[in-house]
Design an enzyme around this catalytic site. Sequence first.
Site, PDB file in Angstrom:
ATOM      1  N   ASP A   9      -2.899  -2.988   4.104  1.00 32.59           N
ATOM      2  CA  ASP A   9      -3.562  -1.746   5.032  1.00 32.59           C
ATOM      3  C   ASP A   9      -4.196  -2.448   6.252  1.00 32.59           C
ATOM      4  O   ASP A   9      -4.418  -3.804   6.199  1.00 32.59           O
ATOM      5  CB  ASP A   9      -4.457  -0.920   4.295  1.00 32.59           C
ATOM      6  CG  ASP A   9      -5.150   0.003   5.172  1.00 32.59           C
ATOM      7  OD1 ASP A   9      -4.818   0.889   5.765  1.00 32.59           O
ATOM      8  OD2 ASP A   9      -6.505  -0.027   4.896  1.00 32.59           O
ATOM      9  N   ASP A  11      -7.201  -0.773   8.854  1.00 33.77           N
ATOM     10  CA  ASP A  11      -8.538  -0.438   9.103  1.00 33.77           C
ATOM     11  C   ASP A  11      -9.278  -0.331   7.812  1.00 33.77           C
ATOM     12  O   ASP A  11      -9.014   0.070   6.975  1.00 33.77           O
ATOM     13  CB  ASP A  11      -8.605   0.846   9.855  1.00 33.77           C
ATOM     14  CG  ASP A  11      -8.018   0.820  11.248  1.00 33.77           C
ATOM     15  OD1 ASP A  11      -7.945  -0.182  11.949  1.00 33.77           O
ATOM     16  OD2 ASP A  11      -7.543   2.011  11.871  1.00 33.77           O
ATOM     17  N   ASP A 168      -8.142  -0.760   0.885  1.00 30.84           N
ATOM     18  CA  ASP A 168      -9.604  -0.604   0.716  1.00 30.84           C
ATOM     19  C   ASP A 168     -10.293   0.811   0.234  1.00 30.84           C
ATOM     20  O   ASP A 168     -11.334   0.907   0.022  1.00 30.84           O
ATOM     21  CB  ASP A 168     -10.515  -1.182   2.086  1.00 30.84           C
ATOM     22  CG  ASP A 168     -10.097   0.197   3.000  1.00 30.84           C
ATOM     23  OD1 ASP A 168     -11.077   0.862   3.636  1.00 30.84           O
ATOM     24  OD2 ASP A 168      -9.155   0.240   3.319  1.00 30.84           O
TER      25      ASP A 168
END
Length: 222
Positions: A9, A11, A168
Site C-alpha cells: 500500500d 498512503d 497499514d
Amino acid sequence: MQPAALIFDLDGTLLDSAPDIHAVSNAVLEQYGYAPLSFEQVRSFIGHGVPHLVDCLIKASGADPEHGLAERMIPDFNRIYEEAVTLTVPFPGVHAALETLRAAGHPLAICTNKPMGPTRSTLGHFGLTPLFDTVIGGDSLPTRKPDPAPLRQALADLGGGPALYIGDSEVDAETAQRAALPFVLFTEGYRKTPVETLPHARAFSDFAALPGIVAGWPWDAR
C-alpha cells in the site's frame, strides 16, 4: 524457493501523506465555500479512495450531496492532489528497506487506492519509481480495495507466484484476506482499530525490521 513478490500500500504505509491530503481537502472545501475540517477528521477518511473521501468531506461539512456536488469536487480535488507533495514524507527507513528487499531479489509493486496521477507524481518526487515493477492505482481498474481485484492484478503483473501484501489499515487487511495473501501490518499508519483486531500474519512498527520479517517467510514452516 523464489523470492516472494512484495506488494505495498502507499498512503499510511510507505508515505505519511495525511498532512497533504488534509491541506488539499481544505483547499477544495474553501473553493466551494465550506469551512475547513480538522486534521483528525480528514485523516479518518483516508483509505477508500478519492470518491469516498470527497463524499466524507461533503457529509462532514453539512453540504447538500445532491445536484452533482461530488462529481464537481472530485476533478478539482485530483487536480490539486496531483501536485501535493509539500507536506508528504516517507516513513523512516522506507528507502533503505525497499532497496534491501529489491537487492535480495524480491519483485516490488504498489497497490493503492490513491489515483494514478498523484501516485506517480509522489513516487517520482521521492525517487521511489525505479524500485517498483508495477503500480496499481485507485483508478487503474473499475474497482478499488478492499475488492481483491487490484491486488490480484498487481500480483499478475509481477508474474504470479508467492507474495505478501504490506499495508497499514482495515482496508488493506480485508483486501489481503479476500485475495488469500499473507498480510504484514505496518502499525504506524492510518488504521482506526487496535492491531489485535486486524487479521495479519506479522506486524512491524519500524521499516528496519521488514527485511528480516520477509526473510523469515514462510513463517509456518519454521
